[in-house]
Design an enzyme around this catalytic site. Structure first.
Site, PDB file in Angstrom:
ATOM      1  N   HIS A 194       0.886  -1.183   0.000  1.00 22.48           N
ATOM      2  CA  HIS A 194       0.000   0.000   0.000  1.00 22.48           C
ATOM      3  C   HIS A 194       0.918   1.227   0.000  1.00 22.48           C
ATOM      4  O   HIS A 194       1.723   1.406  -0.908  1.00 22.48           O
ATOM      5  CB  HIS A 194      -0.925  -0.101   1.217  1.00 22.48           C
ATOM      6  N   HIS A 208      -2.013  -2.225  -9.976  1.00 19.32           N
ATOM      7  CA  HIS A 208      -3.015  -1.677  -9.050  1.00 19.32           C
ATOM      8  C   HIS A 208      -4.201  -2.617  -8.983  1.00 19.32           C
ATOM      9  O   HIS A 208      -4.544  -3.259  -9.981  1.00 19.32           O
ATOM     10  CB  HIS A 208      -3.483  -0.287  -9.517  1.00 19.32           C
ATOM     11  N   ASP A 264       2.593   5.672  -6.606  1.00 15.93           N
ATOM     12  CA  ASP A 264       3.864   5.671  -5.876  1.00 15.93           C
ATOM     13  C   ASP A 264       5.079   5.811  -6.771  1.00 15.93           C
ATOM     14  O   ASP A 264       6.158   6.148  -6.294  1.00 15.93           O
ATOM     15  CB  ASP A 264       3.975   4.394  -5.035  1.00 15.93           C
TER      16      ASP A 264
HETATM   17  N1  COA Z   1       5.600  -5.978 -10.506  1.00 17.03           N
HETATM   18  C1  COA Z   1       5.630  -7.140 -11.195  1.00 17.03           C
HETATM   19  N2  COA Z   1       4.536  -7.858 -11.464  1.00 17.03           N
HETATM   20  C2  COA Z   1       3.366  -7.393 -11.002  1.00 17.03           C
HETATM   21  C3  COA Z   1       3.266  -6.194 -10.272  1.00 17.03           C
HETATM   22  C4  COA Z   1       4.440  -5.489 -10.034  1.00 17.03           C
HETATM   23  N3  COA Z   1       4.415  -4.342  -9.357  1.00 17.03           N
HETATM   24  N4  COA Z   1       1.982  -5.968  -9.945  1.00 17.03           N
HETATM   25  C5  COA Z   1       1.280  -6.982 -10.442  1.00 17.03           C
HETATM   26  N5  COA Z   1       2.125  -7.836 -11.077  1.00 17.03           N
HETATM   27  C6  COA Z   1       1.763  -9.059 -11.760  1.00 17.03           C
HETATM   28  C7  COA Z   1       1.562 -10.186 -10.760  1.00 17.03           C
HETATM   29  O1  COA Z   1       2.765 -10.862 -10.474  1.00 17.03           O
HETATM   30  C8  COA Z   1       0.563 -11.042 -11.484  1.00 17.03           C
HETATM   31  O2  COA Z   1       1.236 -11.722 -12.508  1.00 17.03           O
HETATM   32  P1  COA Z   1       0.874 -13.225 -12.871  1.00 17.03           P
HETATM   33  O3  COA Z   1      -0.560 -13.179 -13.320  1.00 17.03           O
HETATM   34  O4  COA Z   1       1.848 -13.560 -13.933  1.00 17.03           O
HETATM   35  O5  COA Z   1       1.058 -13.989 -11.599  1.00 17.03           O
HETATM   36  C9  COA Z   1      -0.331 -10.008 -12.153  1.00 17.03           C
HETATM   37  O6  COA Z   1       0.492  -8.859 -12.373  1.00 17.03           O
HETATM   38  C10 COA Z   1      -1.535  -9.638 -11.299  1.00 17.03           C
HETATM   39  O7  COA Z   1      -1.016  -9.220 -10.038  1.00 17.03           O
HETATM   40  P2  COA Z   1      -1.817  -9.192  -8.670  1.00 17.03           P
HETATM   41  O8  COA Z   1      -0.869  -9.039  -7.533  1.00 17.03           O
HETATM   42  O9  COA Z   1      -2.796 -10.321  -8.619  1.00 17.03           O
HETATM   43  O10 COA Z   1      -2.614  -7.870  -8.867  1.00 17.03           O
HETATM   44  P3  COA Z   1      -3.444  -7.208  -7.766  1.00 17.03           P
HETATM   45  O11 COA Z   1      -4.403  -6.401  -8.495  1.00 17.03           O
HETATM   46  O12 COA Z   1      -3.974  -8.156  -6.797  1.00 17.03           O
HETATM   47  O13 COA Z   1      -2.320  -6.382  -6.984  1.00 17.03           O
HETATM   48  C11 COA Z   1      -0.942  -4.721  -6.178  1.00 17.03           C
HETATM   49  C12 COA Z   1      -2.234  -5.055  -6.916  1.00 17.03           C
HETATM   50  C13 COA Z   1      -0.898  -3.213  -5.994  1.00 17.03           C
HETATM   51  C14 COA Z   1      -0.903  -5.410  -4.821  1.00 17.03           C
HETATM   52  C15 COA Z   1       0.264  -5.202  -7.033  1.00 17.03           C
HETATM   53  O14 COA Z   1       0.207  -4.634  -8.310  1.00 17.03           O
HETATM   54  C16 COA Z   1       1.592  -4.899  -6.371  1.00 17.03           C
HETATM   55  O15 COA Z   1       2.034  -5.627  -5.475  1.00 17.03           O
HETATM   56  N6  COA Z   1       2.268  -3.771  -6.799  1.00 17.03           N
HETATM   57  C17 COA Z   1       3.525  -3.401  -6.188  1.00 17.03           C
HETATM   58  C18 COA Z   1       3.286  -2.630  -4.903  1.00 17.03           C
HETATM   59  C19 COA Z   1       2.759  -1.233  -5.144  1.00 17.03           C
HETATM   60  O16 COA Z   1       3.270  -0.498  -5.978  1.00 17.03           O
HETATM   61  N7  COA Z   1       1.740  -0.885  -4.362  1.00 17.03           N
HETATM   62  C20 COA Z   1       1.126   0.422  -4.409  1.00 17.03           C
HETATM   63  C21 COA Z   1      -0.284   0.329  -4.910  1.00 17.03           C
HETATM   64  S1  COA Z   1      -0.969   1.951  -5.124  1.00 17.03           S
END
Ligand code: COA
Length: 387
Positions: free
Chosen positions: A228, A267, A318
């Site tokens: 987050h 996201h 971010d």
């Molecule tokens: N870097 C690399 N791969 C990423 C990624 C990232 N930042 N964010 C998502 N992915 C990939 C996942 O590995 C997954 O790939 P797969 O289908 O091959 O396994 C796919 O994209 C879907 O990811 P998922 O985590 O299920 O998406 P989500 O919608 O549940 O997650 C977040 C959203 C924000 C938790 C996730 O994008 C993340 O962890 N981002 C990094 C942290 C961040 O910047 N957070 C701030 C949010 S405002």
């Protein structure tokens, strides 16, 4: 061992994606189009024309303030920025080598003890608490920073707004207008964002009819996590690790090949460009140009291209906020706290909305554990449980 009638089932986590917890009039995200509105107003218009104080007013009272409203509102915030001496004593006593997010969480929890109306749920008392919290976040963080540096906290400036006052209390110097405006825009962009994890944590606590300090303490704990608000610190650590422009592409390739998540991308709701990232990229460039170096924002842009080419992931809020804060000279451990300085306006608005039409938030979990397990007295249990 124990007799089991039905074994645990595999876990399948949904993360509540798409679940609707209730109605709100505060903000709305269109994830497919990459749009964000606060009370109907487009985020791009607010970022370009308004101030953080106008946005806080909009969120709490439902409409943009008139000039008189705004002047009174600013004066009210400035009248509440000073930390009571016995409260400041707590900040002096807690470990000075802790993270500022932990210090903020502890401080906000303690602040509730200094409010004799802590459990007064009237609208007037709620607004007073929201004003107090929003006014004091910059003072708490700047005081903790200075104490951790072995310096004395600086009293708030009597007229500067939230962004400029924070930079003033942090550094001891009145910031130039451009730096203050850059931070002000960043605060506008972070003020609210639908039912994000920290806001959800706040309203779950508020829905038990617990007080606003408790709700905001819950929210700070949720914001701290790297998935987050903590992601902005992760972004700058990555940029510093990469070091130079020529290393960006190979670094991205390496991280993705290792299936590591790259902070600042992806996201839960946006499946398009995060509109806040558009504005933050713009101000990151402005801040870099006026500070004499656009190195970090240029490296960030390169990272954005490399991640897009490899995985078609969009940047989130971010990604570019990291180079904005770094260019402003804010220490990296204060990146997530700066997010909190802004988001407290949204948290308190949601808490007030929850109180106004409350229903205890109490979902269910899908039980996938064993059933029908027979109780075995301790003397008859064979072998240790492997944990
Ligand atoms: N870097 C690399 N791969 C990423 C990624 C990232 N930042 N964010 C998502 N992915 C990939 C996942 O590995 C997954 O790939 P797969 O289908 O091959 O396994 C796919 O994209 C879907 O990811 P998922 O985590 O299920 O998406 P989500 O919608 O549940 O997650 C977040 C959203 C924000 C938790 C996730 O994008 C993340 O962890 N981002 C990094 C942290 C961040 O910047 N957070 C701030 C949010 S405002």
């Amino acid at each position: 061992m124990s007799e089991v009638l039905s074994a645990p089932q595999p876990m399948g986590q949904t993360g509540l994606r798409g679940a609707v917890v209730g109605d709100t009039r505060l903000s709305s995200i269109n994830g497919d189009e990459g749009a964000l509105i606060y009370r109907g107003l487009d985020i791009h218009d607010l970022a370009r024309s308004s101030s953080f104080e106008e946005v806080a007013y909009l969120l709490w009272f439902g409409a943009l303030p008139s000039q008189t409203n705004l002047d009174e509102f600013r004066a009210k915030l400035n009248a509440r920025r000073t930390l009571p001496p016995s409260f400041l004593a707590i900040l002096r006593d807690i470990p000075r080598d802790g993270t500022p997010m932990d210090a903020l969480r502890t401080a906000v929890s303690a602040l509730g003890l200094f409010d004799k109306n802590v459990n007064d749920m009237s609208r007037e008392a709620q607004i007073e608490k929201a004003l107090r919290l929003t006014a004091m976040f910059p003072s708490i963080l700047a005081a903790y920073y200075r104490l951790s540096e072995g310096r004395e906290p600086i009293a708030p400036h009597s007229t500067l707004d939230t962004a400029a006052n924070f930079l003033y209390m942090f550094t001891g110097n009145v910031p130039d207008e451009r730096a203050a405006r850059v931070l002000d825009v960043a605060l506008i962009l972070h003020a609210d964002h639908g039912m994000n994890a920290s806001t959800f944590a706040a309203i779950v606590t508020a829905s038990t009819l617990s007080d606003m300090y408790s709700a905001v303490t819950s929210a700070i704990g949720a914001l701290k996590g790297p998935l987050h608000g903590g992601a902005n610190e992760g972004v700058i650590h990555n940029l510093l690790d990469i070091g130079e422009m020529e290393n960006v592409d190979s670094w991205v390739t390496r991280k993705l090949a290792a299936h590591e998540k790259i902070m600042g991308f992806g996201h839960a709701v946006y499946k398009a460009y995060d509109p806040r990232a558009t504005e933050l990229k713009r101000i990151a460039k402005e801040a870099g140009t006026s500070a004499g170096s656009t190195k970090w924002v240029e490296m960030t842009e390169r990272m954005e291209k490399a991640v897009w080419n490899a995985k078609q992931l969009y940047p989130n809020v971010d990604l570019y906020s990291a180079s904005v804060y770094y260019t402003l000279g804010i220490p990296t451990t204060y990146f997530t706290p700066v997010f909190a300085i802004s988001r407290v306006a949204g948290w308190t608005a949601h808490v007030m909305e929850q109180y106004a039409d409350n229903k205890l938030l109490r979902p269910r979990a899908n039980y996938v554990g064993s059933r029908g397990v027979k109780y075995t007295p301790i003397g008859e249990r064979k072998g240790d449980v492997q944990v």
